[in-house]
Design a protein around this motif. Structure first.
Motif, PDB file in Angstrom:
ATOM      1  N   GLU A 169      22.906  29.499  39.710  1.00  0.00           N
ATOM      2  CA  GLU A 169      23.172  30.809  40.311  1.00  0.00           C
ATOM      3  C   GLU A 169      24.662  31.119  40.441  1.00  0.00           C
ATOM      4  O   GLU A 169      25.080  31.845  41.342  1.00  0.00           O
ATOM      5  N   GLY A 170      25.455  30.553  39.557  1.00  0.00           N
ATOM      6  CA  GLY A 170      26.878  30.882  39.539  1.00  0.00           C
ATOM      7  C   GLY A 170      27.648  30.490  40.786  1.00  0.00           C
ATOM      8  O   GLY A 170      28.703  31.060  41.074  1.00  0.00           O
ATOM      9  N   ARG A 171      27.151  29.479  41.505  1.00  0.00           N
ATOM     10  CA  ARG A 171      27.824  29.093  42.756  1.00  0.00           C
ATOM     11  C   ARG A 171      29.230  28.550  42.524  1.00  0.00           C
ATOM     12  O   ARG A 171      30.046  28.525  43.441  1.00  0.00           O
ATOM     13  N   TRP A 172      29.531  28.113  41.320  1.00  0.00           N
ATOM     14  CA  TRP A 172      30.853  27.592  40.992  1.00  0.00           C
ATOM     15  C   TRP A 172      31.931  28.671  41.060  1.00  0.00           C
ATOM     16  O   TRP A 172      33.114  28.373  41.231  1.00  0.00           O
ATOM     17  N   ARG A 173      31.543  29.924  40.922  1.00  0.00           N
ATOM     18  CA  ARG A 173      32.500  31.007  40.728  1.00  0.00           C
ATOM     19  C   ARG A 173      33.421  31.234  41.925  1.00  0.00           C
ATOM     20  O   ARG A 173      34.612  31.494  41.752  1.00  0.00           O
ATOM     21  N   GLU A 174      32.892  31.159  43.122  1.00  0.00           N
ATOM     22  CA  GLU A 174      33.676  31.521  44.300  1.00  0.00           C
ATOM     23  C   GLU A 174      34.937  30.683  44.452  1.00  0.00           C
ATOM     24  O   GLU A 174      35.988  31.188  44.847  1.00  0.00           O
ATOM     25  N   SER A 175      34.841  29.401  44.120  1.00  0.00           N
ATOM     26  CA  SER A 175      35.982  28.513  44.328  1.00  0.00           C
ATOM     27  C   SER A 175      36.771  28.226  43.053  1.00  0.00           C
ATOM     28  O   SER A 175      37.665  27.378  43.064  1.00  0.00           O
ATOM     29  N   HIS A 176      36.469  28.941  41.965  1.00  0.00           N
ATOM     30  CA  HIS A 176      37.161  28.694  40.696  1.00  0.00           C
ATOM     31  C   HIS A 176      37.537  30.015  40.020  1.00  0.00           C
ATOM     32  O   HIS A 176      37.073  30.323  38.917  1.00  0.00           O
ATOM     33  N   PRO A 177      38.392  30.809  40.671  1.00  0.00           N
ATOM     34  CA  PRO A 177      38.704  32.143  40.138  1.00  0.00           C
ATOM     35  C   PRO A 177      39.403  32.123  38.781  1.00  0.00           C
ATOM     36  O   PRO A 177      39.201  33.036  37.966  1.00  0.00           O
ATOM     37  N   ALA A 178      40.216  31.124  38.537  1.00  0.00           N
ATOM     38  CA  ALA A 178      40.903  31.075  37.240  1.00  0.00           C
ATOM     39  C   ALA A 178      39.906  30.842  36.113  1.00  0.00           C
ATOM     40  O   ALA A 178      40.027  31.425  35.024  1.00  0.00           O
ATOM     41  N   LEU A 179      38.898  30.008  36.360  1.00  0.00           N
ATOM     42  CA  LEU A 179      37.865  29.781  35.348  1.00  0.00           C
ATOM     43  C   LEU A 179      37.003  31.018  35.150  1.00  0.00           C
ATOM     44  O   LEU A 179      36.568  31.308  34.037  1.00  0.00           O
ATOM     45  N   VAL A 180      36.737  31.739  36.232  1.00  0.00           N
ATOM     46  CA  VAL A 180      35.970  32.986  36.114  1.00  0.00           C
ATOM     47  C   VAL A 180      36.722  33.957  35.202  1.00  0.00           C
ATOM     48  O   VAL A 180      36.139  34.556  34.290  1.00  0.00           O
ATOM     49  N   ALA A 181      38.009  34.108  35.448  1.00  0.00           N
ATOM     50  CA  ALA A 181      38.815  35.005  34.619  1.00  0.00           C
ATOM     51  C   ALA A 181      38.846  34.531  33.175  1.00  0.00           C
ATOM     52  O   ALA A 181      38.750  35.339  32.230  1.00  0.00           O
ATOM     53  N   TRP A 182      38.962  33.213  32.993  1.00  0.00           N
ATOM     54  CA  TRP A 182      38.977  32.679  31.626  1.00  0.00           C
ATOM     55  C   TRP A 182      37.655  32.978  30.917  1.00  0.00           C
ATOM     56  O   TRP A 182      37.644  33.435  29.762  1.00  0.00           O
TER      57      TRP A 182
END
Length: 199
Positions: A169-182
């Protein structure tokens, strides 16, 4: 050529994206495989019963995804997804980290899928979750250095993050903004990423 995989497999997705990037998709027929079915002839091609498997035009079975991606790169003339020289090892190391992240995530999924609740081992699940966390933290700290390259490593990374979106469920996204942008940038540059998204 025939690719044995399943729509949800992040490793199969990696191969499909690589084929699309290299312009080889039209040469590959995708045939679904069921790794849990002992009668599936997948085991004829890969005795481990794992996906993906690529059956080449001469009937040779290649597995698993790093080997298949390298073979496709070879077919396309070489050096496009796996560069020569020292850059090769940077790409292969990123691919190994992303693949290991996927493996650890899949182990968590399998623990729930294949074990009844009373037989699940929380310590084992946590052990795998810690691998995912460490990998994400390392990748987050280096997201800027990954850049816009399109190679075996970045394709594997996109598929790893996509699998976390799909199964966790994309829980990684909140704490990894640089990876989200990448990942957003990768998806914008590589249409095959959206086309291969599992449902």
């Amino acid at each position: 050529m025939i690719l044995r995989t399943s729509p949800a497999s992040p490793f199969g997705r990696k191969v499909k994206i690589a084929a699309a990037v290299l312009g080889l998709s039209e040469r590959i027929e995708i045939v679904p495989a069921d790794t849990t079915d002992p009668s599936d002839d997948l085991r004829v091609h890969n005795p481990l019963g794992k996906i993906p498997v690529l059956v080449t035009e001469d009937g040779t079975a290649l597995y698993d995804s790093p080997v298949i991606v390298e073979y496709l790169d070879h077919l396309a003339g070489g050096g496009r997804l796996i560069p020569a020289g020292t850059a090769r090892f940077e790409v292969l190391t990123l691919q190994a980290l992303a693949d290991g992240l996927i493996d650890a995530a899949i182990m968590q999924v399998y623990e729930v899928r294949f074990r009844p609740e009373e037989r699940r081992e929380p310590t084992w699940v946590d052990y795998q979750a810690q691998k995912v966390t460490r990998a994400l933290d390392r990748l987050e700290s280096r997201a800027g250095a990954i850049g816009d390259a399109l190679d075996a490593g970045t394709i594997a990374l996109a598929c790893a993050l996509g699998y976390l979106d799909f199964r966790f469920e994309g829980r990684w996204r909140e704490s990894h903004p640089a990876l989200v942008a990448w990942l957003d940038g990768f998806a914008a540059r590589v249409p095959a990423f959206e086309k291969t998204r599992p449902n």
